[in-house]
Design a protein around this motif. Structure first.
Motif, mmCIF file in Angstrom:
data_model
loop_
_atom_site.group_PDB
_atom_site.id
_atom_site.type_symbol
_atom_site.label_atom_id
_atom_site.label_comp_id
_atom_site.label_asym_id
_atom_site.label_seq_id
_atom_site.Cartn_x
_atom_site.Cartn_y
_atom_site.Cartn_z
ATOM 1 N N LEU A 17 -28.385 25.354 38.490
ATOM 2 C CA LEU A 17 -29.576 24.513 38.329
ATOM 3 C C LEU A 17 -30.686 25.318 37.658
ATOM 4 O O LEU A 17 -31.265 26.225 38.259
ATOM 5 N N PRO A 18 -31.020 25.030 36.390
ATOM 6 C CA PRO A 18 -32.069 25.790 35.689
ATOM 7 C C PRO A 18 -33.438 25.484 36.267
ATOM 8 O O PRO A 18 -33.857 24.334 36.339
ATOM 9 N N LEU A 19 -34.133 26.527 36.683
ATOM 10 C CA LEU A 19 -35.433 26.364 37.326
ATOM 11 C C LEU A 19 -36.529 27.165 36.642
ATOM 12 O O LEU A 19 -37.712 26.893 36.840
ATOM 13 N N VAL A 20 -36.131 28.149 35.827
ATOM 14 C CA VAL A 20 -37.100 29.065 35.223
ATOM 15 C C VAL A 20 -36.704 29.330 33.770
ATOM 16 O O VAL A 20 -35.535 29.580 33.491
ATOM 17 N N PHE A 21 -37.676 29.284 32.876
ATOM 18 C CA PHE A 21 -37.473 29.756 31.510
ATOM 19 C C PHE A 21 -38.378 30.957 31.290
ATOM 20 O O PHE A 21 -39.597 30.859 31.445
ATOM 21 N N GLY A 22 -37.743 32.085 30.919
ATOM 22 C CA GLY A 22 -38.510 33.315 30.783
ATOM 23 C C GLY A 22 -38.315 33.944 29.415
ATOM 24 O O GLY A 22 -37.205 34.361 29.073
ATOM 25 N N PRO A 23 -39.359 34.004 28.592
ATOM 26 C CA PRO A 23 -39.237 34.707 27.322
ATOM 27 C C PRO A 23 -38.984 36.193 27.527
ATOM 28 O O PRO A 23 -39.546 36.813 28.432
ATOM 29 N N VAL A 24 -38.122 36.747 26.696
ATOM 30 C CA VAL A 24 -37.760 38.162 26.781
ATOM 31 C C VAL A 24 -38.589 38.930 25.759
ATOM 32 O O VAL A 24 -38.512 38.662 24.555
ATOM 33 N N ALA A 25 -39.370 39.870 26.235
ATOM 34 C CA ALA A 25 -40.217 40.695 25.371
ATOM 35 C C ALA A 25 -39.458 41.926 24.916
ATOM 36 O O ALA A 25 -38.688 42.515 25.680
ATOM 37 N N LEU A 26 -39.685 42.312 23.671
ATOM 38 C CA LEU A 26 -39.126 43.550 23.127
ATOM 39 C C LEU A 26 -40.214 44.608 23.190
ATOM 40 O O LEU A 26 -40.931 44.867 22.220
ATOM 41 N N ALA A 27 -40.361 45.185 24.377
ATOM 42 C CA ALA A 27 -41.435 46.140 24.629
ATOM 43 C C ALA A 27 -41.131 47.462 23.946
ATOM 44 O O ALA A 27 -39.979 47.911 23.914
ATOM 45 N N TYR A 28 -42.169 48.099 23.388
ATOM 46 C CA TYR A 28 -41.952 49.344 22.659
ATOM 47 C C TYR A 28 -43.056 50.345 22.946
ATOM 48 O O TYR A 28 -44.145 49.988 23.416
ATOM 49 N N ASN A 29 -42.764 51.601 22.652
ATOM 50 C CA ASN A 29 -43.709 52.696 22.871
ATOM 51 C C ASN A 29 -43.882 53.447 21.554
ATOM 52 O O ASN A 29 -43.137 54.373 21.239
ATOM 53 N N LEU A 30 -44.867 53.014 20.773
ATOM 54 C CA LEU A 30 -45.212 53.641 19.496
ATOM 55 C C LEU A 30 -46.729 53.746 19.414
ATOM 56 O O LEU A 30 -47.392 52.836 18.913
ATOM 57 N N PRO A 31 -47.307 54.815 19.929
ATOM 58 C CA PRO A 31 -48.765 54.947 19.899
ATOM 59 C C PRO A 31 -49.306 54.767 18.484
ATOM 60 O O PRO A 31 -48.771 55.320 17.513
ATOM 61 N N GLY A 32 -50.345 53.953 18.363
ATOM 62 C CA GLY A 32 -50.962 53.697 17.072
ATOM 63 C C GLY A 32 -50.379 52.517 16.322
ATOM 64 O O GLY A 32 -50.932 52.094 15.303
ATOM 65 N N VAL A 33 -49.258 51.960 16.802
ATOM 66 C CA VAL A 33 -48.650 50.791 16.166
ATOM 67 C C VAL A 33 -48.940 49.575 17.041
ATOM 68 O O VAL A 33 -48.263 49.333 18.046
#
Length: 369
Positions: free
Chosen positions: A127-143
């Motif tokens: 039973l679908p109860l939640v839709f969650g976008p998946v973030a492409l988290a990154y670590n690039l200081p200054g970007v």
């Protein structure tokens, strides 16, 4: 396969607020037996006071929202939720150790048969109860702004693009100075529905660059592993040059930047609106009350303003076979989550149920015995 990254991982949290207890025969809205009377403000506060559930870390924060809403409508009711990952949740449900499971992937064919035995011969439903976008988290200081596409992601998570200033990436990011830094992919080392959704997205959107297949185990073969969503956030935060996939709410809580996805119609930032646009493209695999969703139309979209990497998170329940007090409580909780609980989701990075999903979900909940 990469090795597990040795980073501090946040402790597992078991949700379940303490509310003033009420008797299991409490019925504030007048419903009786196992029937619940519909979607809008008609929750029957019957059944036992405490439910147990385990599984998806992606729906961990959503479960907290739903649990709070249920306790508000039905004082004394709560769900103790253990966010151990989708694979573990399905296993614990099938073993009969929890009342229902949270999973970002529907049951497999083998699990369907095992779940029917757990449900005393009756089918279990997704039973679908939640839709969650998946973030492409990154670590690039200054970007501050980073754009990728499905082909680039497939090559990053298989090691074919290994530096941030690779010409393919610089072409996608005009005007952005990308450093000569090694890319460190961070993946979920535990059995994860988020991993499965990422790999399904890459299979659909970048078939020429991702031939690894799908599943809850990461198949890319490069990078460093971290346990649970919280572990991915911690790992990306720790390692310069890292990129990892994690639910938007976790990335937001950590204040982490995440990439835009160019679907062919220009870069699309991850926002509640662009994720909601994607959810509108989903379809159901079949009729009936086992509500498995077809996400491929969303994954393959080229529509502007649509962020394609969104997962559907299910509650896996017995359609029949519970004792009456458990069945009543699960129906009460799910009805609350499908209605009142949806209002609190956007602030935690989730997308509320679209009407076409909500209507069939309520029908399925009411059909449980």
């Amino acid at each position: 396969m990469g090795k597990t990254l040795a980073v501090a991982v946040f402790a597992t949290t078991i949700f379940g607020a303490a509310f003033t207890a009420c008797g299991s025969d409490d019925n504030r809205h007048g419903a009786s037996a196992l029937a619940l009377s519909g979607p809008a403000g008609t929750v029957a506060c019957t059944g036992k006071s405490r439910l147990t559930s385990e599984g998806s870390t992606a729906q961990q924060n959503a479960m907290d929202v739903f649990n709070h809403a249920w306790g508000q409508l039905c004082p004394g009711k709560n769900v103790s939720y253990n966010p151990t990952g989708s694979g573990a949740g399905r296993e614990q449900f099938i073993a009969g150790h929890v009342d229902f499971a949270g999973s970002d992937s529907p049951m497999t064919a083998d699990q369907i048969a095992s779940a029917a035995r757990r449900c005393n011969g009756h089918p279990a439903w997704d039973l679908p109860l939640v839709f969650g976008p998946v973030a492409l988290a990154y670590n690039l200081p200054g970007v501050a702004t980073l754009t990728v596409n499905s082909d680039v992601l497939a090559k990053i998570f298989t090691g074919r693009i290994s530096a941030w200033n690779d010409p393919i990436l610089t072409a996608l990011n005009p005007g952005v100075t990308l450093p000569d830094t090694k890319i460190m992919p961070i993946y979920r080392v535990d059995s994860s529905g988020t991993t499965d959704n990422l790999q399904r997205y890459l299979t659909t959107a970048a078939p020429e660059s991702w031939s690894k297949g799908v599943g809850t185990e990461f198949l890319g073969g490069v990078g460093e592993g971290a346990a649970k969503s919280s572990g991915v956030v911690q790992a990306v935060h720790t390692v310069r040059g890292a990129i990892g996939y994690v639910e938007k709410g976790f990335a937001d809580q950590a204040g982490m930047p995440y990439a835009q996805i160019d679907t062919g119609s220009g870069p699309v930032p991850l926002t509640n609106d662009t994720a909601a646009n994607a959810v509108n493209a989903i379809a159901f695999v079949a009729s009936g009350n086992d509500l498995v969703l077809d996400l491929n139309p969303m994954y393959a979209t080229h529509q502007s303003g649509t962020y394609p990497l969104v997962l559907a998170s299910y509650e896996i329940v017995c359609s029949e076979g519970y004792d009456s007090q458990t069945a009543l409580a699960i129906k009460s909780f799910l009805t609350t989550a499908a209605d009142d609980g949806q209002a609190g989701l956007p602030s935690d990075g989730y997308v509320p149920l679209p009407d076409k999903v909500k209507e069939r979900l309520i029908t399925a909940i009411n059909a449980m015995q």
